[in-house]
Each structure stands twice: as C-alpha cells, then as structure tokens.
Design a protein around this motif. Structure first.
Motif, short mmCIF file in Angstrom:
data_model
loop_
_atom_site.label_atom_id
_atom_site.label_comp_id
_atom_site.label_asym_id
_atom_site.label_seq_id
_atom_site.Cartn_x
_atom_site.Cartn_y
_atom_site.Cartn_z
N ALA B 72 45.05 25.92 38.89
CA ALA B 72 45.88 27.19 39.18
C ALA B 72 45.13 28.98 38.77
CB ALA B 72 47.44 27.55 38.44
N ALA B 73 44.31 28.57 38.01
CA ALA B 73 43.55 30.15 37.44
C ALA B 73 42.59 29.76 38.35
CB ALA B 73 42.90 29.91 36.24
N ASP B 149 43.91 46.51 37.14
CA ASP B 149 44.84 46.55 37.04
C ASP B 149 44.87 45.13 35.74
OD1 ASP B 149 46.17 48.40 37.75
OD2 ASP B 149 47.12 47.47 39.14
N VAL B 150 45.74 45.02 34.72
CA VAL B 150 45.88 44.32 34.03
C VAL B 150 46.78 43.13 33.94
CG1 VAL B 150 45.65 42.86 31.76
CG2 VAL B 150 43.68 44.04 32.39
N TRP B 151 47.40 41.42 34.43
CA TRP B 151 48.37 41.45 35.34
C TRP B 151 48.68 40.05 34.09
CZ3 TRP B 151 51.58 43.01 39.10
CH2 TRP B 151 51.02 44.48 39.73
N VAL B 152 50.02 39.84 34.60
CA VAL B 152 50.35 38.62 33.64
C VAL B 152 50.99 37.88 34.32
CG1 VAL B 152 51.99 39.53 31.81
CG2 VAL B 152 50.25 37.45 31.21
N SER B 153 51.61 36.57 34.14
CA SER B 153 52.37 36.19 34.75
C SER B 153 53.63 35.24 34.50
CB SER B 153 52.55 34.60 36.00
OG SER B 153 52.09 33.48 34.97
N LEU B 198 46.82 34.60 44.94
CA LEU B 198 46.17 35.57 44.60
C LEU B 198 44.67 35.77 44.86
CD1 LEU B 198 47.01 35.73 40.55
CD2 LEU B 198 47.27 37.39 42.69
N LEU B 199 44.48 34.35 45.55
CA LEU B 199 42.57 34.82 46.18
C LEU B 199 42.54 35.61 47.10
CD1 LEU B 199 42.28 30.49 47.17
CD2 LEU B 199 41.22 32.13 44.97
N GLY B 200 41.66 36.28 46.68
CA GLY B 200 41.59 37.67 47.96
C GLY B 200 42.24 38.95 48.04
N LEU B 201 43.45 38.43 46.21
CA LEU B 201 43.87 40.05 45.97
C LEU B 201 43.31 39.99 44.47
CD1 LEU B 201 48.09 39.21 46.98
CD2 LEU B 201 45.74 40.42 47.99
N ALA B 202 43.33 38.50 43.56
CA ALA B 202 42.54 39.03 42.09
C ALA B 202 40.93 38.90 42.08
CB ALA B 202 43.34 37.93 41.32
N HIS B 203 40.53 39.80 41.69
CA HIS B 203 39.15 39.87 40.84
C HIS B 203 39.07 38.59 40.24
CE1 HIS B 203 38.10 44.28 42.31
NE2 HIS B 203 37.50 43.09 42.81
N ALA B 204 39.45 38.21 38.93
CA ALA B 204 38.96 36.91 37.59
C ALA B 204 40.61 36.99 37.15
CB ALA B 204 39.00 38.31 36.41
N ALA B 205 40.61 35.10 36.91
CA ALA B 205 41.71 35.04 36.32
C ALA B 205 41.42 33.71 34.95
CB ALA B 205 42.66 34.30 37.36
N VAL B 206 42.60 33.55 33.92
CA VAL B 206 42.19 32.62 33.12
C VAL B 206 43.66 31.81 33.14
CG1 VAL B 206 42.84 34.01 31.49
CG2 VAL B 206 41.67 32.22 30.78
N ASP B 207 43.76 30.76 32.61
CA ASP B 207 44.80 30.25 32.18
C ASP B 207 44.98 30.90 31.10
OD1 ASP B 207 44.71 27.17 30.81
OD2 ASP B 207 46.87 27.47 31.63
N LEU B 260 49.23 32.60 34.05
CA LEU B 260 48.01 32.75 34.98
C LEU B 260 47.24 34.71 34.07
CD1 LEU B 260 47.65 31.42 38.09
CD2 LEU B 260 46.97 31.01 36.25
N ALA B 261 47.14 34.85 33.57
CA ALA B 261 46.16 36.59 33.23
C ALA B 261 45.28 36.62 34.15
CB ALA B 261 45.81 36.58 32.16
N PHE B 262 45.28 37.81 35.00
CA PHE B 262 44.56 37.87 35.97
C PHE B 262 44.16 39.86 36.45
CE2 PHE B 262 47.89 38.91 38.89
CZ PHE B 262 48.61 38.57 38.56
N THR B 263 43.43 40.26 36.63
CA THR B 263 42.40 41.00 36.91
C THR B 263 43.07 41.67 38.45
OG1 THR B 263 40.32 41.59 37.54
CG2 THR B 263 41.49 41.10 34.31
N ALA B 264 43.39 42.72 38.92
CA ALA B 264 42.97 42.78 40.25
C ALA B 264 42.89 44.42 41.36
CB ALA B 264 44.24 42.16 40.74
#
Lengths: 317, 317
Positions: B72-73, B149-153, B198-207, B260-264
């Motif tokens: 997922a990440a 932005d920094v996001w978390v699910s 998030l493909l195409g929306l987010a830049h980076a992601a981590v589990d 998921l933690a991600f940036t966008a």
C-alpha cells in the motif's frame, strides 16, 4: 549498533538488476518481457538445518545456494533475492561474515539482493529468491514421460556421509572424503547453468535436497508415472561407492545434495552428455520412467531390489 | 501428520494469479506487461511481534496484513505472497486456524498464495509479498518536496494503547477503547486501496508500523527535507485524544498502526480528501514539508515543541 544500522551497513548495497533496492517499503524490479517469474522460499533454523557453531560465511553461502538450487531445478535464471533474519543478539561480526558469504555467491550468479528484514529472535533465516525463464518453458515436476531417461547431476551422499560422521560417530571417513563431504554440506554449488541448459532438453526436473529417492519421487507422483531406478548407477564419492551396499540410505536418501534429478527423452541423451561436459558437471543416467502401473523399483545391477530404511528427510520426523 | 501433509492440506490450494502454485521447486507467475514488481519481506517472531497465546487466525491475518501495508505504501496492487513458517511442533489445529486468517485476507485482496516452506523451530513467520504498479510510478520515500502537505491515514496509537494496558498495566482503558486497540493490534487493515489511489496525487509515502514519527522520519531522511509536524492534528482514538498531552509517545511513536503517512502538493488537497471520502478512510493533514536547514519540529497547536521519550521501535533495543 541497532537494527537499522546493522542492515544498512551490511545489506544496503546498491542492488543489481533493481530499479530500487533496500531502504523503502518495498524494492522495485522490472521483469523481463516475455518471461515468467519463478519464486521459491526456504527457511533455515539453527539446530535443524545448521549447527550453532557453523562458520557464518559458509551459512551465508548455503542459505542462498539452496534457493538458487530451486531456480536451477526450474531452468530459471536467478535474478533477485530477499532475506529475512532473526538474530539472538546484535552481533556485528557474525552479520559481517554472513553477509560476506551471501553476497559472494549472489555476485557470482549476478543475483540482486533487493530486500531484507532483521529482527531479534532464535537464529532463523528465510530467503525468497526469484528467477526468470522464457514464458511457459520451465522444467516442471509434472512433465515426466513414459520412456524418459532418469538423470542425476554430480554426486549424491557426500553431505550425508559427513553429517553421519559428525552426528552418529559410527563412520570414520578418510580425510579426503570428510573434506569433500563437509564442502558439500557447507558450500553446496547450485546447478544453475545446468538447469538453464536443460530447457528444451529435459522434460521434468527437481532439486535434490531432502534425499534423491524422495525428491525424485515427487516427479513421479506429480507426473503420475512409475520408474525403474538403478542404485548401482547412482554417482557418489569413491569412498562411499566402495561401501554402497552397506550405506544405501546415505546415497539414495541422504539429503543435502543440491544436485538436479531430471528426466529427458532418450533422443536427447547425447546432447545432455555434451552439456554436462561443456559445463564440467557430471551427468549420470540412473533409470527409466515407466507406466504408473509398473510402479517404482530401486534395483542393483543384478536386478535385486534395494531396500531403504528411510526415503527422505521429514522436517517434523 | 508430517510436514508435507500439513503443507498440502492447508496451503496447497489452487493459487490465484499463478501459472503454477505450491508443489514444485518454485511457483510460476506471469508479470503484467508495463508494470514494475514491488517486493517486500517481513519476519515475525513469537514473544517479540506477537504473544504465544495469540489467536492463530488473528496472527494469520496480521502476518499478511503488515506486508500488504508495505505494498500500500508503494501504491502497488498486491498480487502474490509466499510464506515460510517455523513451528515448534506439528500442530494441525494451529495451522488450520492460522491458514484461515491468512487466506481470508489474501482472498479479500485477491492475492495468490504461491509458495511456502514449513519447518520445525521456534515459532517464526516470514512473508514475502509481491505487488505491481505501472512502471516508474510508485510512491517512494525519497520523493517528498518542500511545501508538500504531510498526511496520515486513519488513526494512530490504538494498537500501542492496548499493548500498554496489556504489558505495563498502568493504563486502564474503557471497554470500547480496549476493543478498538486490540482490533488494531490483532487485525490491522492495510490501506491498499488508498495507496493505489494516491498514485499521481502523493509524492512520497511510508507505512506506519514502528511509530509514526520515526517512520515519517524515513521520508524526510531519504528526501533530505525538514518538516513542521502538528502533534494536536494527529488523529487518534477519542479516549487517547483526551489524554494527548500525557501520552504523546503512544500516538506519535507507538507503532502497530499500519496506516499510511504521505506527502502531497497542496494543489491535490481536495482530491486527497475526496479519495478518503470515497474509500471511507480518514485522511488528516498533520504538517508541512520544509527545507532540510529548517529541521524537523513536532509542535502542539500553541506552537510549543512536543518532546517524545522515544521516537520509534528498534527491534534490537
């Protein structure tokens, strides 16, 4: 040194054949178009698959070698590997030597080490290897045909005779036999080139790791065939060959051989012998596939049945 | 029942998405043209990642879930998985329940179980999962941009608060909080659809598995960026939210979240909120990526720094 530093120092090398190696949530690789992906996993546990005092470099070699042997048995080119390790404590020297053995073999076969996990726990190693072969051409266990020759590569029983001396103490091997046996036990050589060379020549293949008779039996079972198998034709070390009748289990059911057992049409006999010569790997013809009704018989050169006390290695026995 | 029978009975099911499943030297799958292959491995050890008395079905679920979370990440669709298990004894009932939990989750995400290895040893589980995403489009850790932005699910800290009650005994959770915490601990839900969305929306992601602050730190480190992170914006269970200042580590560094933690980029804010709504997964904006010189700060809503006693989970600590 903590978990992340340990991993980084010894396993986070630039990964071959990879878009992205160790260090993200997943590694990324780009499969070769027109090829199937072959995947195999093995788990090795201290006290069962290796001794606590094993040289970590030899263990690193063997952990990868047994998995490359599975790729060889499919006729696939090994391409990538991931490694999970549980370690009782954060022992840098141990990890360094283990990584040396593991990477040396990976480099020799151009296999990219693309992922890993390290945790604390009883010493346990799990390797997943993946390889590629042209789509639809792999050597499967279920493809043996009636009338096929039965073949085996290299020699059988070397690892088992060394293990028997080490564990039971009722064998006293001469130095050269012991050295050959320990080398097989600790540094088996996966038959990678042979496996790929057999694509198009062999019908079915299997990796001999739990004992030849049981492992070859998987081919017969999956192919729904019988076979006549020639015990005296099984290739082994000269010392053991002289004591063949006394230790049939070491040869036919010993385990730790990491040779290939395969079947092939008689028409390919000369090509297979030429392939073995070209690669410097002995190939021996040790039987013939027959109908399932005819059953499986292991016989000596006089045609008498050879009885085995045990057929192979059962991890829960 | 021996090793081979155990494997066959519970794991040798017709494999989805596979040319050839369990039962040969390797499984065979056919990668999707135009896609990269994503590979991740995890090892779980009794007494470290789970308790000896854990429900085997829950363990089967979790063993796979933590690996699907890695896919997922990356934004990859999980496709195949192989499983290696060391078992202290040949316990059919245990294996049956473990397989139930494992296969139920695999089926729900259409993941083919294509290989396995079982041996005797201290209870250890190793899973390697394979996923696919269109070539070159994965969400990598090193792709965060300044101003993102920094996001978390979902929610953070639920597993950690349940574990704290169970282990330390200095927390007394109300029934609903304990139930929510145990559910997260035992049956985490991998954010597979969110990652792909998030493909195409987010830049980076981590589990988020070892604690949010440390795991998100991997993005900053790999991307060479700093960040301002908003502690009071971190989503958690209402009970814990009321005690936020008292237990900052449970929320920000607890582990076992599988979110998921991600940036966008800020331009995708509305699209990400719409994606969360569509999938029924909360998405929270919890900070902003900045230059590496500005460093990393975790602050509360009044702008005061929040100190964490420990940043994350170290398997060798």
């Amino acid at each position: 040194m903590n978990e992340f530093e340990l991993i980084r120092r010894y396993f986070d090398r630039p990964a071959k054949n990879a878009v992205l190696g160790v260090g993200d949530d997943a590694a990324i690789v780009r499969p070769t178009p027109g090829h199937d992906l072959h995947v195999s996993v093995d788990m090795l546990v201290e006290g069962r698959h290796f001794f606590a005092d094993v040289d970590p470099a030899a263990l690193g070699h063997k952990t990868l070698a047994v998995n490359l042997s599975d790729m060889a048995a499919m006729g696939a080119a090994p391409r990538w590997v991931v490694l999970a390790v549980a370690l009782p404590h954060s022992d840098e020297a141990w990890v360094a030597r283990f990584a040396d053995g593991f990477f040396a073999l990976a480099d020799r076969f151009d296999v990219g080490v693309i992922g890993g996990d390290t945790t604390r726990g009883p010493l346990t190693l799990s390797v997943t290897v993946f390889g590629e072969a042209p789509s639809g051409r792999a050597l499967r266990r279920n493809a043996a045909q009636e009338g096929d020759d039965v073949w085996v590569s290299g020699t059988l029983g070397l690892g088992a005779m060394a293990l028997r001396e080490k564990l039971a103490g009722d064998l006293k091997l001469p130095a050269d036999a012991l050295a050959a046996g320990l080398a097989r036990l600790e540094r088996p050589e996966p038959r990678v080139a042979l496996g790929q060379g057999l694509l198009g020549l062999a019908h079915a293949a299997v990796d001999v790791s739990d004992g030849w008779f049981a492992d070859f039996g998987h081919i017969l079972e999956r192919s729904n065939k019988g076979a006549e198998l020639w015990f005296d034709a099984l290739p082994t070390h000269p010392w053991l060959a002289e004591r063949r009748a006394r230790y049939p289990e070491l040869i036919a059911a010993g385990g730790d051989d990491y040779e290939l057992a395969f079947t092939a049409p008689a028409a390919n006999r000369a090509a297979i012998e030429a392939l073995g010569l070209q690669l410097g790997v002995a190939v021996s013809r040790v039987g013939r596939v027959r109908s399932p009704e005819a059953g499986v018989s292991l016989i000596d050169s006089a045609g008498r049945p050879v009885a085995l006390q045990r057929a192979g290695y059962d991890h829960f026995a």
